[in-house]
Motif scaffolding. Sequence first.
Motif, short mmCIF file in Angstrom:
data_model
loop_
_atom_site.label_atom_id
_atom_site.label_comp_id
_atom_site.label_asym_id
_atom_site.label_seq_id
_atom_site.Cartn_x
_atom_site.Cartn_y
_atom_site.Cartn_z
N PRO A 18 0.83 -1.20 0.00
CA PRO A 18 0.00 0.00 0.00
C PRO A 18 0.87 1.25 0.00
CG PRO A 18 -0.07 -1.11 2.13
CD PRO A 18 0.80 -1.92 1.25
N VAL A 19 0.51 2.19 -0.84
CA VAL A 19 1.23 3.47 -0.93
C VAL A 19 0.25 4.54 -0.46
CG1 VAL A 19 2.37 5.10 -2.47
CG2 VAL A 19 2.60 2.63 -2.86
N ILE A 20 0.65 5.27 0.58
CA ILE A 20 -0.23 6.26 1.19
C ILE A 20 0.23 7.65 0.81
CG2 ILE A 20 -1.13 7.16 3.37
CD1 ILE A 20 -0.38 4.36 4.56
N SER A 21 -0.68 8.45 0.28
CA SER A 21 -0.38 9.85 -0.02
C SER A 21 -0.56 10.66 1.26
CB SER A 21 -1.32 10.38 -1.10
OG SER A 21 -1.17 11.79 -1.20
N LEU A 22 0.53 11.12 1.83
CA LEU A 22 0.46 11.92 3.05
C LEU A 22 -0.13 13.29 2.79
CD1 LEU A 22 3.83 10.91 4.74
CD2 LEU A 22 1.55 9.92 5.07
N LYS A 23 -0.19 13.69 1.53
CA LYS A 23 -0.84 14.95 1.18
C LYS A 23 -2.36 14.83 1.28
CE LYS A 23 2.74 16.63 -1.89
NZ LYS A 23 3.08 17.04 -3.25
N ARG A 24 -2.87 13.61 1.18
CA ARG A 24 -4.32 13.39 1.20
C ARG A 24 -4.81 12.81 2.53
NH1 ARG A 24 -6.61 13.62 -4.09
NH2 ARG A 24 -8.45 12.69 -3.16
N CYS A 25 -3.98 12.00 3.18
CA CYS A 25 -4.40 11.28 4.38
C CYS A 25 -4.75 12.24 5.52
CB CYS A 25 -3.28 10.33 4.83
SG CYS A 25 -3.73 9.34 6.28
N GLU A 26 -5.88 11.97 6.17
CA GLU A 26 -6.31 12.75 7.32
C GLU A 26 -6.28 11.93 8.60
OE1 GLU A 26 -10.11 14.44 6.32
OE2 GLU A 26 -9.26 15.65 4.70
N GLY A 27 -5.73 10.73 8.55
CA GLY A 27 -5.57 9.90 9.73
C GLY A 27 -6.86 9.43 10.36
N HIS A 64 -6.21 18.41 11.27
CA HIS A 64 -6.58 17.00 11.51
C HIS A 64 -5.70 16.34 12.58
CE1 HIS A 64 -9.61 16.93 8.43
NE2 HIS A 64 -8.78 17.57 7.64
N GLY A 65 -5.07 17.14 13.43
CA GLY A 65 -4.36 16.60 14.58
C GLY A 65 -3.00 16.00 14.28
N MET A 66 -2.44 16.31 13.13
CA MET A 66 -1.10 15.81 12.75
C MET A 66 -1.05 14.29 12.63
SD MET A 66 0.73 18.58 12.35
CE MET A 66 2.45 18.15 12.52
N GLN A 67 -2.18 13.64 12.44
CA GLN A 67 -2.27 12.19 12.36
C GLN A 67 -2.37 11.73 10.91
OE1 GLN A 67 -2.38 10.05 15.33
NE2 GLN A 67 -1.56 12.02 16.02
N VAL A 68 -1.59 10.70 10.57
CA VAL A 68 -1.64 10.08 9.24
C VAL A 68 -1.48 8.57 9.41
CG1 VAL A 68 -0.76 12.07 7.94
CG2 VAL A 68 0.83 10.36 8.83
N ALA A 69 -1.79 7.86 8.36
CA ALA A 69 -1.61 6.41 8.35
C ALA A 69 -0.25 6.07 7.75
CB ALA A 69 -2.71 5.75 7.53
N TYR A 70 0.37 5.07 8.33
CA TYR A 70 1.60 4.50 7.79
C TYR A 70 1.37 3.00 7.61
CZ TYR A 70 4.37 8.70 8.70
OH TYR A 70 4.88 9.97 8.68
N SER A 71 1.98 2.44 6.58
CA SER A 71 1.88 0.99 6.36
C SER A 71 3.08 0.31 7.01
CB SER A 71 1.78 0.66 4.86
OG SER A 71 2.85 1.24 4.16
#
Length: 102
Positions: A18-27, A64-71
């Motif tokens: 999975p590739v996560i776009s940190l520009k889009r992710c809101e966690g 969004h609280g500085m939260q993002v998803a990481y794989s």
Amino acid sequence: MPVTTASHCKQPAGKFTPVISLKRCEGRGDCLAVCPENVFEVRRIDDQDYAALGLLNKLKLRVHGMQVAYSVNADACRACGLCVTACPEDAIKLARRSADAP
């Protein structure tokens, strides 16, 4: 919400990542809720990743609280695609790993 069982998985572990776009992710963590392989973790964005973002993306992350998803367990991904469809920000894509990747 989709059923999260290994029967949805289409590939052996390690063929896709999975590739996560940190520009889009809101966690929001929808990926956590649906992944049968526990591939994801939602946490505070790493300083290096944050520094690489533009001003608008940084502001959005702060809202969004500085939260993002990481794989964090990407090697376990079996390409079921549940994370891709569950993500409300369309921030996750599945990418085939190259033949010489570990």
